[in-house]
Design an enzyme around this catalytic site. Structure first.
Site, PDB file in Angstrom:
ATOM      1  CB  VAL A   1      13.174  14.552 -53.596  1.00 26.54           C
ATOM      2  CG1 VAL A   1      14.530  15.246 -53.592  1.00 26.54           C
ATOM      3  CG2 VAL A   1      12.886  13.964 -54.976  1.00 26.54           C
TER       4      VAL A   1
ATOM      5  CG  LEU B   1      17.165  10.464 -55.516  1.00 22.52           C
ATOM      6  CD1 LEU B   1      16.372  10.804 -54.264  1.00 22.52           C
ATOM      7  CD2 LEU B   1      18.505   9.838 -55.155  1.00 22.52           C
ATOM      8  CE  LYS B   2      18.325   3.458 -61.092  1.00 20.12           C
ATOM      9  NZ  LYS B   2      19.573   4.164 -60.732  1.00 20.12           N
TER      10      LYS B   2
ATOM     11  CE  LYS C   1      14.841  15.318 -62.054  1.00 27.89           C
ATOM     12  NZ  LYS C   1      15.033  13.977 -61.499  1.00 27.89           N
TER      13      LYS C   1
ATOM     14  CG  PHE D   1      16.052   3.639 -69.039  1.00 20.79           C
ATOM     15  CD1 PHE D   1      14.874   4.043 -68.443  1.00 20.79           C
ATOM     16  CD2 PHE D   1      17.219   3.688 -68.299  1.00 20.79           C
ATOM     17  CE1 PHE D   1      14.856   4.484 -67.130  1.00 20.79           C
ATOM     18  CE2 PHE D   1      17.217   4.125 -66.985  1.00 20.79           C
ATOM     19  CZ  PHE D   1      16.032   4.529 -66.392  1.00 20.79           C
TER      20      PHE D   1
ATOM     21  CB  CYS E   1      10.383  11.690 -62.801  1.00 21.86           C
ATOM     22  SG  CYS E   1      10.744  11.920 -61.049  1.00 21.86           S
TER      23      CYS E   1
END
Length: 434
Positions: free
Chosen positions: A11, A151-152, A205, A250, A261
């Site tokens: 990150v 972020l992916k 988040k 997904f 994550c």
């Protein structure tokens, strides 16, 4: 504007580099001198497409610097980002030691006008606790903002520069305005800048990651049921995905989610609920289904070979938890390989970028190949764990020639079961009724 990034992990590096590329003056700080030396030399310790080139360009332009000495950059910074790790603790909760250590390190150097921005994924209430701790250390109120990242891995640069939304949790509107100015270059297409309380931003988040993890576990459970009922999960997925309330994102069945994550955040949310006297039953089920799904490929191999895996040569294509990354944290491949080794199998592996981290796990207990076809020499079976593009269209005639037995266990449903059957393969996907 001048920004400091505390932490040069995934990150921190992506955020710092993208901010520098938009014209800001960014210094990335880390306590690991070796890591800083590598970054100064242009060596990037993580794999993310396009990141190395972007770091080099901004470092050469003087907008991006790397150091272990935080005093001068923090004392001049308008924003100090905390982007340090919050690993899972033994009880499933987030370990916040690095966050508070970073806060204590920057406190003596903070300008009165500086904003401390928490990028790290932290439990609800952490930002407020951090503000209290900074007040104790500095003797004054310090503006603390929650700015979770979405972020992916594999597409992080685009995610940052073209965000679906930017979420900030603040106490004062002036802080929101300052952050909006910082992010303005990335909001030119009218993507929303969402301002909310510290607690709401922190929870956003976790809620986002938990919902995405839930979708994955749901489609995996449906795929397993489809196998028993004679349905094709690919058809079912199309049938439900075109419903705009559901969508396709997904909803791809596979061998379970991994990475840094989803597993950690689901368990952290379960822990947060427990601390409030709540039983997070859905999230517990999501975690349980995911752990069970990581066993699917091994169990199918075991059944196919009637519990006789000792001495069998098994090829594994894909080690990273997803394509376009070298991250193997909680990767399904690790579960499969460990169980194969325990059963006495001879394991041969390939991954375009993730072989090095896997060597740290298994050393010489498995055999590594630089080309994926080389894993197949006299192999009893091929397993596919990660959907890298180079695995999508192999030469099946050559596969049959190389392999001892034409057996494929596809954990990502890359191939058409009917075509593979016609080609003489024993093919098993996830929920494909093969």
């Amino acid at each position: 504007m001048r920004a400091v990034m505390m932490g040069t992990g995934y990150v921190g590096l992506v955020t710092g580099t993208c901010l520098a590329d938009s014209g800001h003056d960014v210094t990335c700080v880390d306590i690991d001198q070796r890591k800083i030396n590598l970054l100064r030399q242009g060596d990037v310790p993580i794999y993310e497409p396009g990141l190395a080139e972007l770091i080099q360009r901004n470092a050469e332009a003087g907008r991006l610097q790397f150091t272990t000495d935080l005093r001068d950059p923090v004392s001049a910074a308008d924003f100090v980002f905390l982007a340090v790790g919050t690993p899972q603790d033994a009880d499933g909760s987030a370990d916040l030691r690095h966050v508070f250590c970073a806060a204590e390190a920057i406190a003596p150097c903070l300008r009165p006008q500086a904003v401390v921005v928490v990028k790290s994924t932290v439990p609800v209430g952490t930002n407020r606790s951090l503000a209290r701790r900074l007040r104790e250390l500095t003797g004054r109120d310090v503006d603390v903002a929650s700015n979770p990242e979405f972020l992916k891995e594999g597409s992080a640069l685009e995610d940052f520069t073209k965000p679906d939304r930017v979420v900030v949790g603040v106490e004062r509107p002036e802080v929101a305005e300052a952050l909006h100015e910082l992010y303005k270059p990335f909001l030119r297409t009218e993507n929303p800048f969402l301002t909310m309380s510290l607690e709401s931003a922190e929870m956003t988040k976790y809620a986002a990651n938990c919902l995405l993890a839930t979708k994955i576990s749901f489609i995996n459970e449906m795929a397993n049921l489809a196998d028993h009922l004679g349905a094709s999960i690919n058809d079912v997925r199309r049938g439900i995905g075109h419903d705009q309330r559901i969508g396709f994102a997904f909803l791809f069945p596979g061998v379970g989610y991994g990475g840094s994550c989803f597993p950690k955040d689901v368990r952290a949310m379960i822990s947060m609920a427990a601390a409030q006297g709540m039983d997070a039953q859905i999230l517990k089920a999501v975690d349980e289904v995911n752990n069970r799904q990581k066993q699917v490929l091994f169990e199918r191999l075991r059944q196919h070979f009637e519990n006789e895996l000792h001495g069998r040569k098994i090829a594994v294509w894909g080690l990273a938890f997803k394509p376009r990354t070298d991250d193997v944290r909680e990767a399904p491949s690790l579960v499969l390989i460990e169980r194969l080794l325990a059963a006495g199998a001879d394991v041969h592996v390939h991954d375009p970028v993730a072989m090095h981290p896997v060597r740290h796990v298994f050393a010489d207990r498995i055999t590594y190949h630089t080309h994926h076809y080389d894993t197949l020499e006299q192999a009893d079976a091929l397993t596919i764990v990660t959907e890298w593009n180079e695995y999508r269209n192999p030469d099946f005639e050559y596969l049959r020639y190389k392999m001892k037995r034409p057996v494929i266990f596809d954990g990502r449903n890359l191939y058409d079961p009917a075509k593979l059957a016609q080609a003489g393969f024993h093919y098993t996907g996830i929920g494909t009724h093969s």
